[in-house]
Write a protein that holds these residues in place. Structure first.
Motif, short mmCIF file in Angstrom:
data_model
loop_
_atom_site.label_atom_id
_atom_site.label_comp_id
_atom_site.label_asym_id
_atom_site.label_seq_id
_atom_site.Cartn_x
_atom_site.Cartn_y
_atom_site.Cartn_z
N SER A 139 10.97 -62.30 48.74
CA SER A 139 10.85 -63.46 49.92
C SER A 139 10.66 -62.43 51.33
N SER A 140 11.77 -62.62 51.89
CA SER A 140 11.76 -61.71 53.40
C SER A 140 12.66 -62.18 54.29
N GLY A 141 13.06 -61.55 55.34
CA GLY A 141 13.75 -62.15 56.40
C GLY A 141 13.26 -62.77 56.92
N LYS A 144 8.18 -68.03 52.43
CA LYS A 144 8.90 -67.44 51.93
C LYS A 144 9.76 -68.05 51.71
N HIS A 163 12.93 -67.94 48.00
CA HIS A 163 14.70 -67.50 48.42
C HIS A 163 15.03 -69.26 47.93
N GLU A 182 15.81 -61.88 43.84
CA GLU A 182 15.63 -62.12 45.01
C GLU A 182 15.68 -60.27 46.03
N VAL A 224 14.88 -58.71 49.33
CA VAL A 224 14.40 -59.11 50.62
C VAL A 224 13.93 -58.21 51.71
N GLU A 269 20.65 -60.16 45.08
CA GLU A 269 19.96 -60.15 45.98
C GLU A 269 19.30 -58.65 46.51
N LEU A 287 19.11 -55.83 49.24
CA LEU A 287 19.20 -56.34 51.06
C LEU A 287 19.50 -55.10 51.43
N ARG A 317 19.36 -62.02 57.26
CA ARG A 317 19.79 -62.21 56.48
C ARG A 317 21.33 -63.56 56.54
#
Length: 254
Positions: free
Chosen positions: A138-140, A156, A160, A179, A181, A221, A223, A231
């Motif tokens: 996904s992405s921030g 994205k 999530h 995931e 991120v 996740e 991160l 996030r």
């Protein structure tokens, strides 16, 4: 996911985060297969990085995904990890249809339908393994919108929630859903991003990702510290301030 002893397919890994992650996993001891649309890049990667497998795949084409899945499973039957890395990001102007519609359709096809089709093509095989991993990307920006990339942000966010949902549905199987991120990372995803001082250097990002995968193998996740501002903005209660900061400091897209 055992980063030292997995068999991993990463479509969309001919450059940027995908290629860097592929090389890091290969160096750690995993068998890694890189997928991509451009044959010349696959040939270059194979020549420069002996030991990496390569497979042609266009993640916007359902038929190409099916052919690639059959090839990967036949050549690497021990495959136990799929990383749905492929994605595009483009600036859009939603004041008029000609400023966004084609881009939006391309973004959703690549960033949402691509991963969905990839998972569908590999899920039966992954479920046959004693332990397997689907890593979504996904992405921030799934959590804090960037004004100039509405479709990317939305795609994205969809990834999530897809990840969250699949994790629940597949809890009764041996397939884990993880995931990844990313924050803004210095790659060529958007013009100017590779030199953007607000973006995280690619090597630093990959090093931190590998540390998390090694030390927190059960984390749902991945991160890195750099993405936590985005996030958890809503949970902290400073979401409006984070949105303002992201859109003030990063005009090029990530």
């Amino acid at each position: 996911m055992d980063i030292n002893d997995s068999t991993v397919f990463i479509p969309g890994a001919t450059s940027g985060i995908g290629l860097a992650l592929a090389l890091a996993l290969h160096d750690a001891g995993s068998t890694v297969v890189v997928g991509g649309r451009r044959t010349e890049l696959l040939e270059q990667i194979a020549a420069e990085h002996p030991g990496l497998g390569t497979v042609h795949v266009d993640t916007t084409d359902p038929a190409s995904i099916q052919v690639a899945a059959e090839e990967v499973i036949a050549r690497w039957p021990g495959l136990d990890t799929l990383v749905t890395m492929a994605g595009v990001m483009q600036a859009e102007d939603w004041h008029h249809p000609d400023g966004f519609l084609a881009s939006a359709e391309r973004t959703i096809t690549t960033n949402v339908l691509g991963p969905v089709r990839l998972i569908a093509a590999f899920l039966e095989h992954l479920r046959s393994r004693p332990a397997a991993t689907i890593m979504t990307v996904s992405s921030g920006l799934a959590f804090v919108p960037l004004r100039v990339t509405p479709s990317y942000n939305a795609s994205k966010a969809a990834i999530h929630m897809l990840s969250e949902s699949l994790r629940l549905q597949l809890a009764d199987t041996a397939v884990r859903v993880v995931e990844l991120v990313p924050p803004s990372v210095q790659t060529d995803l958007m013009p100017g991003q590779a030199t953007n001082e607000n973006a995280m250097p690619l090597a630093e990002f990959i090093a931190e990702v590998m540390t998390i995968l090694r030390e927190q193998p059960e984390a749902p996740e991945v991160l890195v510290e750099h993405v936590k501002l985005l996030r958890f903005g809503e949970a902290r209660g400073d979401y409006p301030q984070v949105v303002a900061a992201v859109n003030a400091s990063d005009p090029h897209g990530r």
